[in-house]
Design a protein around this motif. Structure first.
Motif, PDB file in Angstrom:
ATOM      1  N   LYS A 159       0.818  -1.221   0.000  1.00  0.00           N
ATOM      2  CA  LYS A 159       0.000   0.000   0.000  1.00  0.00           C
ATOM      3  C   LYS A 159       0.852   1.271   0.000  1.00  0.00           C
ATOM      4  O   LYS A 159       0.314   2.381  -0.011  1.00  0.00           O
ATOM      5  CB  LYS A 159      -0.958  -0.011   1.192  1.00  0.00           C
ATOM      6  CG  LYS A 159      -1.915  -1.206   1.145  1.00  0.00           C
ATOM      7  CD  LYS A 159      -2.906  -1.194   2.270  1.00  0.00           C
ATOM      8  CE  LYS A 159      -3.780  -2.450   2.227  1.00  0.00           C
ATOM      9  NZ  LYS A 159      -4.580  -2.542   0.980  1.00  0.00           N
ATOM     10  N   LEU A 160       2.162   1.098   0.022  1.00  0.00           N
ATOM     11  CA  LEU A 160       3.065   2.254  -0.017  1.00  0.00           C
ATOM     12  C   LEU A 160       3.190   2.739  -1.455  1.00  0.00           C
ATOM     13  O   LEU A 160       3.398   1.961  -2.382  1.00  0.00           O
ATOM     14  CB  LEU A 160       4.435   1.848   0.521  1.00  0.00           C
ATOM     15  CG  LEU A 160       5.472   2.942   0.719  1.00  0.00           C
ATOM     16  CD1 LEU A 160       5.041   3.928   1.787  1.00  0.00           C
ATOM     17  CD2 LEU A 160       6.821   2.326   1.082  1.00  0.00           C
ATOM     18  N   ALA A 161       3.063   4.042  -1.659  1.00  0.00           N
ATOM     19  CA  ALA A 161       3.176   4.626  -2.991  1.00  0.00           C
ATOM     20  C   ALA A 161       4.595   4.477  -3.530  1.00  0.00           C
ATOM     21  O   ALA A 161       5.571   4.447  -2.763  1.00  0.00           O
ATOM     22  CB  ALA A 161       2.790   6.102  -2.944  1.00  0.00           C
ATOM     23  N   VAL A 162       4.728   4.357  -4.842  1.00  0.00           N
ATOM     24  CA  VAL A 162       6.048   4.408  -5.461  1.00  0.00           C
ATOM     25  C   VAL A 162       6.676   5.757  -5.129  1.00  0.00           C
ATOM     26  O   VAL A 162       6.043   6.812  -5.275  1.00  0.00           O
ATOM     27  CB  VAL A 162       5.935   4.210  -6.986  1.00  0.00           C
ATOM     28  CG1 VAL A 162       7.288   4.436  -7.652  1.00  0.00           C
ATOM     29  CG2 VAL A 162       5.407   2.821  -7.306  1.00  0.00           C
ATOM     30  N   GLY A 163       7.897   5.724  -4.642  1.00  0.00           N
ATOM     31  CA  GLY A 163       8.550   6.931  -4.161  1.00  0.00           C
ATOM     32  C   GLY A 163       8.345   7.178  -2.679  1.00  0.00           C
ATOM     33  O   GLY A 163       8.961   8.074  -2.107  1.00  0.00           O
ATOM     34  N   GLY A 164       7.464   6.380  -2.064  1.00  0.00           N
ATOM     35  CA  GLY A 164       7.210   6.494  -0.634  1.00  0.00           C
ATOM     36  C   GLY A 164       8.292   5.828   0.189  1.00  0.00           C
ATOM     37  O   GLY A 164       9.132   5.079  -0.329  1.00  0.00           O
ATOM     38  N   THR A 165       8.272   6.084   1.484  1.00  0.00           N
ATOM     39  CA  THR A 165       9.308   5.583   2.397  1.00  0.00           C
ATOM     40  C   THR A 165       8.741   4.551   3.351  1.00  0.00           C
ATOM     41  O   THR A 165       7.699   4.776   3.972  1.00  0.00           O
ATOM     42  CB  THR A 165       9.918   6.749   3.204  1.00  0.00           C
ATOM     43  OG1 THR A 165      10.539   7.675   2.304  1.00  0.00           O
ATOM     44  CG2 THR A 165      10.958   6.238   4.201  1.00  0.00           C
ATOM     45  N   LEU A 166       9.447   3.439   3.455  1.00  0.00           N
ATOM     46  CA  LEU A 166       9.143   2.402   4.432  1.00  0.00           C
ATOM     47  C   LEU A 166      10.128   2.529   5.584  1.00  0.00           C
ATOM     48  O   LEU A 166      11.352   2.495   5.374  1.00  0.00           O
ATOM     49  CB  LEU A 166       9.247   1.015   3.802  1.00  0.00           C
ATOM     50  CG  LEU A 166       9.134  -0.186   4.739  1.00  0.00           C
ATOM     51  CD1 LEU A 166       7.767  -0.237   5.412  1.00  0.00           C
ATOM     52  CD2 LEU A 166       9.418  -1.486   4.001  1.00  0.00           C
ATOM     53  N   ALA A 167       9.624   2.689   6.791  1.00  0.00           N
ATOM     54  CA  ALA A 167      10.451   2.761   7.998  1.00  0.00           C
ATOM     55  C   ALA A 167      10.157   1.529   8.844  1.00  0.00           C
ATOM     56  O   ALA A 167       8.996   1.195   9.084  1.00  0.00           O
ATOM     57  CB  ALA A 167      10.151   4.037   8.779  1.00  0.00           C
ATOM     58  N   ILE A 168      11.200   0.849   9.284  1.00  0.00           N
ATOM     59  CA  ILE A 168      11.059  -0.363  10.096  1.00  0.00           C
ATOM     60  C   ILE A 168      11.863  -0.166  11.375  1.00  0.00           C
ATOM     61  O   ILE A 168      13.067   0.126  11.316  1.00  0.00           O
ATOM     62  CB  ILE A 168      11.555  -1.613   9.349  1.00  0.00           C
ATOM     63  CG1 ILE A 168      10.921  -1.708   7.958  1.00  0.00           C
ATOM     64  CG2 ILE A 168      11.253  -2.880  10.151  1.00  0.00           C
ATOM     65  CD1 ILE A 168      11.527  -2.802   7.086  1.00  0.00           C
ATOM     66  N   HIS A 169      11.221  -0.347  12.508  1.00  0.00           N
ATOM     67  CA  HIS A 169      11.876  -0.122  13.788  1.00  0.00           C
ATOM     68  C   HIS A 169      12.355  -1.437  14.395  1.00  0.00           C
ATOM     69  O   HIS A 169      11.835  -2.504  14.099  1.00  0.00           O
ATOM     70  CB  HIS A 169      10.913   0.558  14.759  1.00  0.00           C
ATOM     71  CG  HIS A 169      11.592   1.169  15.935  1.00  0.00           C
ATOM     72  ND1 HIS A 169      11.068   1.165  17.208  1.00  0.00           N
ATOM     73  CD2 HIS A 169      12.785   1.832  16.033  1.00  0.00           C
ATOM     74  CE1 HIS A 169      11.887   1.787  18.025  1.00  0.00           C
ATOM     75  NE2 HIS A 169      12.936   2.196  17.349  1.00  0.00           N
ATOM     76  N   ASP A 170      13.367  -1.336  15.259  1.00  0.00           N
ATOM     77  CA  ASP A 170      13.926  -2.476  15.994  1.00  0.00           C
ATOM     78  C   ASP A 170      14.535  -3.523  15.079  1.00  0.00           C
ATOM     79  O   ASP A 170      14.335  -4.733  15.254  1.00  0.00           O
ATOM     80  CB  ASP A 170      12.864  -3.117  16.897  1.00  0.00           C
ATOM     81  CG  ASP A 170      12.434  -2.208  18.031  1.00  0.00           C
ATOM     82  OD1 ASP A 170      13.245  -1.354  18.448  1.00  0.00           O
ATOM     83  OD2 ASP A 170      11.292  -2.323  18.499  1.00  0.00           O
ATOM     84  N   VAL A 171      15.288  -3.052  14.091  1.00  0.00           N
ATOM     85  CA  VAL A 171      16.011  -3.953  13.185  1.00  0.00           C
ATOM     86  C   VAL A 171      17.410  -4.168  13.759  1.00  0.00           C
ATOM     87  O   VAL A 171      18.220  -3.236  13.806  1.00  0.00           O
ATOM     88  CB  VAL A 171      16.091  -3.364  11.765  1.00  0.00           C
ATOM     89  CG1 VAL A 171      16.961  -4.250  10.872  1.00  0.00           C
ATOM     90  CG2 VAL A 171      14.696  -3.208  11.181  1.00  0.00           C
ATOM     91  N   PHE A 172      17.678  -5.390  14.189  1.00  0.00           N
ATOM     92  CA  PHE A 172      18.961  -5.715  14.816  1.00  0.00           C
ATOM     93  C   PHE A 172      19.615  -6.872  14.060  1.00  0.00           C
ATOM     94  O   PHE A 172      19.154  -8.019  14.156  1.00  0.00           O
ATOM     95  CB  PHE A 172      18.763  -6.111  16.277  1.00  0.00           C
ATOM     96  CG  PHE A 172      18.197  -5.015  17.144  1.00  0.00           C
ATOM     97  CD1 PHE A 172      18.975  -3.922  17.493  1.00  0.00           C
ATOM     98  CD2 PHE A 172      16.892  -5.083  17.594  1.00  0.00           C
ATOM     99  CE1 PHE A 172      18.449  -2.910  18.291  1.00  0.00           C
ATOM    100  CE2 PHE A 172      16.366  -4.086  18.396  1.00  0.00           C
ATOM    101  CZ  PHE A 172      17.148  -3.002  18.749  1.00  0.00           C
ATOM    102  N   PRO A 173      20.682  -6.619  13.316  1.00  0.00           N
ATOM    103  CA  PRO A 173      21.368  -7.710  12.611  1.00  0.00           C
ATOM    104  C   PRO A 173      21.926  -8.767  13.556  1.00  0.00           C
ATOM    105  O   PRO A 173      21.957  -9.950  13.209  1.00  0.00           O
ATOM    106  CB  PRO A 173      22.498  -6.987  11.867  1.00  0.00           C
ATOM    107  CG  PRO A 173      22.007  -5.583  11.710  1.00  0.00           C
ATOM    108  CD  PRO A 173      21.216  -5.304  12.960  1.00  0.00           C
ATOM    109  N   ASP A 174      22.360  -8.353  14.757  1.00  0.00           N
ATOM    110  CA  ASP A 174      22.912  -9.294  15.746  1.00  0.00           C
ATOM    111  C   ASP A 174      21.780  -9.781  16.639  1.00  0.00           C
ATOM    112  O   ASP A 174      21.151  -8.977  17.341  1.00  0.00           O
ATOM    113  CB  ASP A 174      23.973  -8.589  16.581  1.00  0.00           C
ATOM    114  CG  ASP A 174      24.704  -9.535  17.530  1.00  0.00           C
ATOM    115  OD1 ASP A 174      24.199 -10.661  17.767  1.00  0.00           O
ATOM    116  OD2 ASP A 174      25.767  -9.153  18.042  1.00  0.00           O
ATOM    117  N   PRO A 175      21.506 -11.086  16.659  1.00  0.00           N
ATOM    118  CA  PRO A 175      20.421 -11.609  17.499  1.00  0.00           C
ATOM    119  C   PRO A 175      20.582 -11.273  18.974  1.00  0.00           C
ATOM    120  O   PRO A 175      19.593 -11.231  19.715  1.00  0.00           O
ATOM    121  CB  PRO A 175      20.494 -13.128  17.270  1.00  0.00           C
ATOM    122  CG  PRO A 175      21.201 -13.290  15.974  1.00  0.00           C
ATOM    123  CD  PRO A 175      22.158 -12.147  15.872  1.00  0.00           C
ATOM    124  N   ALA A 176      21.809 -11.018  19.409  1.00  0.00           N
ATOM    125  CA  ALA A 176      22.033 -10.690  20.816  1.00  0.00           C
ATOM    126  C   ALA A 176      21.454  -9.332  21.183  1.00  0.00           C
ATOM    127  O   ALA A 176      21.237  -9.036  22.355  1.00  0.00           O
ATOM    128  CB  ALA A 176      23.533 -10.707  21.130  1.00  0.00           C
TER     129      ALA A 176
END
Length: 211
Positions: A159-176
């Protein structure tokens, strides 16, 4: 009628509001919402007591947009009895369930943001099939179980428009450092080839939809 505050005042209100988002990440979310070039509202999945909504409201005030918040306000898994972040004061004694909606409404009212923040009280997957307006910005910060994170991705990213921004919180590459579900959403979306990554801050990842 609540007083309507300027964007800078809403940023100050966000910094003092209850919540878990660090100010550097909240400020980055605000900046991303200010910078998005396509028309449309800003929508967040997962609101808790309204802190992140105020960062978005500050951008909405400056750009003439609206913020839609989607949350059932019963808390995520970690907020339930017996879990690490459970707060007994948030339990509605009449129904015996967590209810953050009164605190959320007070946060938004005290900040003078009721004219730009529209709260929808339901599960995100219930609202999504009814939603047709292309989004300028989508902020995913709901429950962090694998099932619910995947469900939010499936329900809202398209549902995000082309050119729109997706923000994702709590992204941690390290599982720790934290749960892996938001990281999974981030990697799947990026691997689709439909998004390009923008500079992020802390655990906040930003991506622009290309097609």
């Amino acid at each position: 009628m609540s007083r309507a505050l300027a964007g800078a005042d809403l940023l100050a209100a966000a910094r003092s509001a209850p919540g878990f988002m660090p100010d550097d990440e909240g400020t980055a979310l605000y900046a991303a919402a200010c910078d998005v070039a396509v028309p449309g509202p800003l929508l967040e999945v997962g609101s808790w007591m309204g802190r992140s909504a105020l960062y978005l409201a500050a951008a909405a005030r400056e750009s003439g947009r609206l913020v839609i918040t989607v949350d059932h306000h019963r808390g995520s898994e970690e907020h339930q009895p017996g879990w690490e972040y459970h707060d007994p004061s948030l339990v509605d004694p009449e129904v015996g369930l967590v209810d953050t909606l009164p605190r959320f409404r007070r946060t938004i009212a005290d900040a003078g943001a009721e004219d730009v923040v529209i709260a929808v009280v339901t599960r995100s997957e219930v609202l999504a099939p009814l939603w047709s307006t292309p989004l300028a910005l989508l902020f995913l910060d709901g429950s962090h179980t694998e099932e619910s994170a995947q469900r939010d991705q499936d329900a809202w990213v398209a549902k995000l428009a082309v050119g729109g921004t997706l923000a994702i919180h709590d992204v941690f590459p390290d599982p720790a450092d934290g749960g892996r579900a938001p990281f999974g959403v981030y990697t799947r979306v990026l691997a689709s080839g439909d998004f390009e990554e923008l500079p992020g801050t802390g655990s906040l990842r930003l991506l622009r939809r290309l097609r």
